[in-house]
Write a protein that holds these residues in place. Sequence first.
Motif, PDB file in Angstrom:
ATOM      1  N   ILE A  51       1.089  -1.216   0.112  1.00 57.74           N
ATOM      2  CA  ILE A  51      -0.017   0.531  -0.155  1.00 57.74           C
ATOM      3  C   ILE A  51       0.687   1.300  -0.031  1.00 57.74           C
ATOM      4  O   ILE A  51       1.882   1.281   0.976  1.00 57.74           O
ATOM      5  N   PRO A  52       0.284   2.529  -0.782  1.00 59.98           N
ATOM      6  CA  PRO A  52       0.975   3.820  -0.631  1.00 59.98           C
ATOM      7  C   PRO A  52       0.851   4.393   0.712  1.00 59.98           C
ATOM      8  O   PRO A  52       2.262   4.584   1.272  1.00 59.98           O
ATOM      9  N   SER A  53       0.282   4.022   1.442  1.00 59.30           N
ATOM     10  CA  SER A  53       0.161   5.111   2.712  1.00 59.30           C
ATOM     11  C   SER A  53      -1.690   3.756   3.617  1.00 59.30           C
ATOM     12  O   SER A  53      -1.847   3.905   2.612  1.00 59.30           O
ATOM     13  N   TYR A  54      -1.733   4.079   4.671  1.00 61.90           N
ATOM     14  CA  TYR A  54      -2.812   4.180   5.377  1.00 61.90           C
ATOM     15  C   TYR A  54      -4.241   4.699   4.594  1.00 61.90           C
ATOM     16  O   TYR A  54      -5.013   4.728   4.731  1.00 61.90           O
ATOM     17  N   GLU A  55      -3.388   5.561   5.254  1.00 63.13           N
ATOM     18  CA  GLU A  55      -3.843   7.224   4.866  1.00 63.13           C
ATOM     19  C   GLU A  55      -5.113   7.255   3.370  1.00 63.13           C
ATOM     20  O   GLU A  55      -5.906   7.270   2.989  1.00 63.13           O
ATOM     21  N   ILE A  56      -3.832   6.335   2.545  1.00 65.58           N
ATOM     22  CA  ILE A  56      -5.060   6.416   1.522  1.00 65.58           C
ATOM     23  C   ILE A  56      -6.059   5.304   1.457  1.00 65.58           C
ATOM     24  O   ILE A  56      -6.683   5.290   0.215  1.00 65.58           O
ATOM     25  N   LEU A  57      -6.006   4.357   1.773  1.00 68.33           N
ATOM     26  CA  LEU A  57      -6.711   2.830   2.362  1.00 68.33           C
ATOM     27  C   LEU A  57      -8.212   3.991   2.446  1.00 68.33           C
ATOM     28  O   LEU A  57      -9.535   3.177   2.048  1.00 68.33           O
ATOM     29  N   MET A  58      -8.285   4.782   3.527  1.00 70.06           N
ATOM     30  CA  MET A  58      -9.033   5.822   4.331  1.00 70.06           C
ATOM     31  C   MET A  58      -9.843   6.755   2.817  1.00 70.06           C
ATOM     32  O   MET A  58     -11.305   5.959   2.415  1.00 70.06           O
ATOM     33  N   ASP A  59      -8.724   7.039   1.832  1.00 69.34           N
ATOM     34  CA  ASP A  59      -9.383   7.649   0.722  1.00 69.34           C
ATOM     35  C   ASP A  59     -10.350   6.407  -0.580  1.00 69.34           C
ATOM     36  O   ASP A  59     -10.535   6.851  -1.037  1.00 69.34           O
ATOM     37  N   ASP A  60      -9.485   5.312  -0.073  1.00 69.81           N
ATOM     38  CA  ASP A  60     -10.283   4.430  -1.266  1.00 69.81           C
ATOM     39  C   ASP A  60     -11.775   4.485  -0.787  1.00 69.81           C
ATOM     40  O   ASP A  60     -12.355   4.086  -1.068  1.00 69.81           O
TER      41      ASP A  60
END
Length: 280
Positions: free
Chosen positions: A76-85
Motif C-alpha cells: 500500500i502507498p499508505s494507510y491514509e490512501i486506504l481511508m481515501d479508497d
Amino acid sequence: MEHYIYHVNPDKESKLFFQLWQPSAKPKAVICLVHGIGEHSSRYHEWAELFVEKNIAVVSYDQRGHGLSDGKRGVIPSYEILMDDIDFALKEVKKHFEDTPCFLYGHSMGGGEVLNHLITRKSNYLGVISTSPWIVTQEAPPKIVIPFLRTLSNLFPYISIKTSFDAKRLSHIEQVCIKYNEDELIHHMVSFRLFIDAYDAGYRVLKNPDKVKKPLLLLHGTDDQITDPNASKTFSEGVVNRCTYIQYNKAYHELHNEFCRLDVFVDIINWIETQLAENK
C-alpha cells in the motif's frame, strides 16, 4: 438480483475493481463492504446474496494490491490512501444509491479499516459493522521488534514478504478452507509498510473508543486465532452507548463462513433494522 462488475479510477495511477449486488426493487439500505488482507470481494458473493434477499444492496471492491485491482500484491502507498479508497467507495455507493441509507462494513483488516474510518473521517453513513477486526493480531511480533520493523517500513516500504498461513484457522467448515487454498486471487504477501501501518492503526482504534460518534456493531468469534477478540471486547467497553458487541462461542475468524453464519446474518439484519427505524 442484479450483479454488476466494473473497474474505476480513484486516482490517475490506479484502477479498483468494484462489484454491485442489488435487488430488483428499490433497496431499503446499502452496505459498503471492505474485505480483509490477502483476499478479494468475490469471496463475499454468497454473503451479499443473503442481504439482497432482505432488500439490501451491497457494494464492494478489491483493495489495492488485492484481487482484480491494480497494485503490487500486499503493498500500500499508505494507510491514509486506504481511508481515501473507502471515501471513494462511499461516493460510488451514493452514485448508485443517492438517497438510500448506507452502512459501512469491514472484515478482518477491512474491519480495522472501517473502525479507523469511523474515528478519523467524516461521512454520512448511518453506522458501521466490523467483524473480526484487525485491532490486535494473535501473532503480533514482540513489541521489542516493532522499532526494527518500523525502520524497515521507512527504508523499504514497498518490499513485501510471503507469510505462512493455515486456512484451517478461518473456519470450522472444511469446504471454506479448501476453496480458500484453491483460490488463485488469494495471496499471502505483506509489505513492511502495510504491516506497520495496520499495526499502528489497530492501536489507534484501541486508544480512541471515545471518538466513536455513530452506531457500531462489533462481532467476533471467541476462538479466533487470527485477530484478538479480547481487543474487540476491550474497545467495545470503552464506547459509551453506541456499540453493540456480540461474541460467538467457539467461532473462528470468518464469521460469514462459519457454523454460526446464519446467526451472524440475523444479528446484522436486526441491527440494521433497528438503525433504520431510529433514523426514520
